[in-house]
Scaffold this active site. Structure first.
Site, PDB file in Angstrom:
ATOM      1  N   CYS A 272     -28.274 -23.820 -50.768  1.00 48.67           N
ATOM      2  CA  CYS A 272     -27.513 -23.792 -49.512  1.00 48.67           C
ATOM      3  C   CYS A 272     -27.947 -22.551 -48.763  1.00 48.67           C
ATOM      4  CB  CYS A 272     -26.008 -23.753 -49.781  1.00 48.67           C
ATOM      5  SG  CYS A 272     -25.014 -23.432 -48.291  1.00 48.67           S
ATOM      6  N   ASN A 273     -28.616 -22.740 -47.629  1.00 50.58           N
ATOM      7  CA  ASN A 273     -29.116 -21.608 -46.858  1.00 50.58           C
ATOM      8  C   ASN A 273     -27.999 -20.722 -46.325  1.00 50.58           C
ATOM      9  OD1 ASN A 273     -32.311 -22.097 -46.113  1.00 50.58           O
ATOM     10  ND2 ASN A 273     -31.231 -24.018 -46.470  1.00 50.58           N
TER      11      ASN A 273
ATOM     12  N   CYS B 209     -31.724 -25.719 -43.705  1.00 49.68           N
ATOM     13  CA  CYS B 209     -30.464 -26.303 -44.176  1.00 49.68           C
ATOM     14  C   CYS B 209     -30.834 -27.374 -45.185  1.00 49.68           C
ATOM     15  CB  CYS B 209     -29.656 -26.901 -43.024  1.00 49.68           C
ATOM     16  SG  CYS B 209     -28.140 -27.736 -43.584  1.00 49.68           S
TER      17      CYS B 209
END
Length: 243
Positions: A85-86, A198
């Site tokens: 998860c960026n 993302c």
């Protein structure tokens, strides 16, 4: 290198976590079950929304949620943690303070890869959530290497967010419209590459003619996870968003 256990803090979102797990298996050199990486995958889908935590300046519910996950990893004897998860990496310093286990920094690894592949003078387009864009974590990392970071205009950023949340909601995704944003960054803004920043965007199958210019942050994380776990990456494993 001795084989090490990998912890995967997932659920942000679940489909992206599933894809990360699949890619680790697919891209690890292995001839039998025992050659693969030992992993503990926590699909913590109820973790509070990361973008909202940033935009509303309310990080504590998120940090308290992941703290319990780190405790599970410590009991399990995990050596490295991957978080597909960026946006959550905005909190990486605070998360790292919670645990002695190394957390792989997907942002740093992605930008480092771009510098190697595209050069220190590269102009980099960034496609990510509003939360990731607003924090500037990719922009700042690019600037460390003297690379130019470019974010979409307001209209295109709204389309990016719509793409992300449509995918999360299992609604039809306007892939063509998303590809037009990439094409605009390459052709009109003269970007050398575009970060798919993302993990939901990593799940979209981009057309062949655009794929070489798309740096998939999830795939960078996959590759680094394999290496840090003491395994080899298959030769066919390249940084792209081919699912």
């Amino acid at each position: 290198m001795k084989q090490k256990k990998l912890g995967v803090l997932g659920g942000m979102g679940p489909a992206a976590t599933s894809l990360f797990f699949e890619r680790v298996i697919e891209n690890t050199v292995a001839s039998k079950d025992q050659d693969h990486i030992d992993m503990v995958v926590l699909n913590h889908a109820t973790i509070p929304d990361r973008t909202r935590a940033i935009l509303e300046d309310n990080k504590e519910p998120f940090l308290q949620a992941v703290k319990k996950d780190f405790e599970i990893f410590e009991v399990a004897g995990i050596d490295n943690i991957a978080i597909p998860c960026n946006t959550s990496h905005y909190f990486i310093d605070e998360m790292q303070e919670m645990t002695s286990i190394n957390i792989i920094n997907m942002i740093e690894e992605t930008v480092s890869f771009i510098r190697t592949q595209f050069g220190s003078n590269a102009k980099v387009g960034i496609l990510a959530t509003d939360g990731t864009i607003n924090t500037g974590i990719y922009q700042e990392e690019c600037h460390k290497y003297n690379m130019k970071a470019h974010i979409p205009n307001v209209h295109d950023q709204q389309k990016v967010m719509q793409t992300i949340y449509d995918f999360k909601a299992d609604k039809p995704v306007d892939v063509y419209g998303f590809e037009q944003i990439i094409a605009n960054l390459m052709e009109n803004e003269k970007c050398d590459c575009v970060i798919l920043g993302c993990t939901e965007l990593s799940c979209i199958d981009i057309s062949d003619h655009l794929r070489p210019y798309c740096v998939d942050a999830m795939q960078v994380l996959v590759n680094e996870s394999i290496v840090l776990s003491g395994k080899k990456i298959k030769n066919r494993a390249v940084v792209s968003n081919k699912a």
